[in-house]
Design a protein around this motif. Structure first.
Motif, PDB file in Angstrom:
ATOM      1  N   PHE A  35       0.836  -1.187   0.000  1.00  0.00           N
ATOM      2  CA  PHE A  35       0.000   0.000   0.000  1.00  0.00           C
ATOM      3  C   PHE A  35       0.875   1.242   0.000  1.00  0.00           C
ATOM      4  CE2 PHE A  35      -2.869  -3.150   1.906  1.00  0.00           C
ATOM      5  CZ  PHE A  35      -3.975  -2.979   1.092  1.00  0.00           C
ATOM      6  N   LEU A  36       0.363   2.298  -0.622  1.00  0.00           N
ATOM      7  CA  LEU A  36       1.083   3.565  -0.740  1.00  0.00           C
ATOM      8  C   LEU A  36       0.246   4.662  -0.119  1.00  0.00           C
ATOM      9  CD1 LEU A  36       1.736   3.141  -4.550  1.00  0.00           C
ATOM     10  CD2 LEU A  36       3.217   2.378  -2.675  1.00  0.00           C
ATOM     11  N   ALA A  37       0.907   5.564   0.584  1.00  0.00           N
ATOM     12  CA  ALA A  37       0.213   6.704   1.184  1.00  0.00           C
ATOM     13  C   ALA A  37       1.119   7.928   1.105  1.00  0.00           C
ATOM     14  CB  ALA A  37      -0.142   6.407   2.644  1.00  0.00           C
ATOM     15  N   LEU A  38       0.494   9.065   0.938  1.00  0.00           N
ATOM     16  CA  LEU A  38       1.224  10.332   0.941  1.00  0.00           C
ATOM     17  C   LEU A  38       1.398  10.754   2.398  1.00  0.00           C
ATOM     18  CD1 LEU A  38       2.324  12.216  -1.256  1.00  0.00           C
ATOM     19  CD2 LEU A  38       0.205  13.500  -1.101  1.00  0.00           C
ATOM     20  N   THR A  39       2.613  11.093   2.782  1.00  0.00           N
ATOM     21  CA  THR A  39       2.870  11.543   4.151  1.00  0.00           C
ATOM     22  C   THR A  39       2.450  13.006   4.293  1.00  0.00           C
ATOM     23  OG1 THR A  39       5.099  12.314   3.647  1.00  0.00           O
ATOM     24  CG2 THR A  39       4.869   9.997   4.353  1.00  0.00           C
ATOM     25  N   LYS A  40       2.408  13.466   5.517  1.00  0.00           N
ATOM     26  CA  LYS A  40       2.117  14.885   5.764  1.00  0.00           C
ATOM     27  C   LYS A  40       3.159  15.767   5.061  1.00  0.00           C
ATOM     28  CE  LYS A  40       0.244  15.660   9.602  1.00  0.00           C
ATOM     29  NZ  LYS A  40      -0.923  16.204  10.205  1.00  0.00           N
ATOM     30  N   ARG A  41       4.405  15.354   5.144  1.00  0.00           N
ATOM     31  CA  ARG A  41       5.476  16.083   4.469  1.00  0.00           C
ATOM     32  C   ARG A  41       5.252  16.092   2.948  1.00  0.00           C
ATOM     33  NH1 ARG A  41      11.956  14.850   5.085  1.00  0.00           N
ATOM     34  NH2 ARG A  41      12.619  16.443   3.640  1.00  0.00           N
ATOM     35  N   GLY A  42       4.787  14.966   2.416  1.00  0.00           N
ATOM     36  CA  GLY A  42       4.502  14.869   0.987  1.00  0.00           C
ATOM     37  C   GLY A  42       3.360  15.783   0.567  1.00  0.00           C
ATOM     38  N   ARG A  43       2.326  15.866   1.406  1.00  0.00           N
ATOM     39  CA  ARG A  43       1.197  16.763   1.102  1.00  0.00           C
ATOM     40  C   ARG A  43       1.654  18.223   1.090  1.00  0.00           C
ATOM     41  NH1 ARG A  43      -3.680  14.431   0.753  1.00  0.00           N
ATOM     42  NH2 ARG A  43      -3.856  12.342   1.606  1.00  0.00           N
ATOM     43  N   LEU A  44       2.474  18.582   2.062  1.00  0.00           N
ATOM     44  CA  LEU A  44       2.987  19.955   2.121  1.00  0.00           C
ATOM     45  C   LEU A  44       3.892  20.257   0.921  1.00  0.00           C
ATOM     46  CD1 LEU A  44       3.767  20.258   5.937  1.00  0.00           C
ATOM     47  CD2 LEU A  44       1.920  21.383   4.671  1.00  0.00           C
ATOM     48  N   ALA A  45       4.726  19.292   0.551  1.00  0.00           N
ATOM     49  CA  ALA A  45       5.620  19.486  -0.600  1.00  0.00           C
ATOM     50  C   ALA A  45       4.805  19.643  -1.881  1.00  0.00           C
ATOM     51  CB  ALA A  45       6.591  18.308  -0.713  1.00  0.00           C
ATOM     52  N   PHE A  46       3.736  18.862  -2.027  1.00  0.00           N
ATOM     53  CA  PHE A  46       2.892  18.958  -3.216  1.00  0.00           C
ATOM     54  C   PHE A  46       2.165  20.305  -3.242  1.00  0.00           C
ATOM     55  CE2 PHE A  46      -1.075  18.012  -5.613  1.00  0.00           C
ATOM     56  CZ  PHE A  46      -0.480  17.769  -6.847  1.00  0.00           C
TER      57      PHE A  46
END
Length: 107
Positions: free
Chosen positions: A78-89
């Motif tokens: 399974f793949l999930a976007l991290t909080k850091r990933g959401r902020l970077a996006f």
């Protein structure tokens, strides 16, 4: 950015087309949700090997979390976007908008 009129920097981890597609796909999921690797592969029309390479880059940057588990005896990832990933996006999309908004005004 160093000055008010400077063009924004684009995150090189996200900027690669395949990684941008992965992050954009995961970003539409509610926070805490995840997507199966096979579903992502099918959604993006990527090979398993190509997707794995890009996921590794995103995981190393702390943008994606990869969870390997089993459903019964079958391995599943399974793949999930991290909080850091959401902020970077979010930062990336703001930078792209700023770049496009200023496209005609650069001298």
């Amino acid at each position: 950015m160093t000055t008010e009129n400077a063009l924004p920097d684009l995150d090189p981890v996200i900027h690669a087309q395949a990684r941008l597609r992965v992050v954009a796909a995961l970003n539409v999921l509610p926070e805490g949700d995840e997507m199966a690797f096979a579903s992502m592969k099918d959604l993006l029309g990527m090979t398993a090997g190509n997707l794995s390479v890009h996921l590794t880059k995103l995981e190393e940057a702390g943008y994606v979390r990869i969870i390997k588990t089993h459903k019964g005896r079958t391995p599943v990832t399974f793949l999930a976007l991290t909080k850091r990933g959401r902020l970077a996006f979010e930062d990336y999309t703001k930078a792209i908008r700023a770049l496009l908004d200023n496209a005609g005004g650069i001298t």
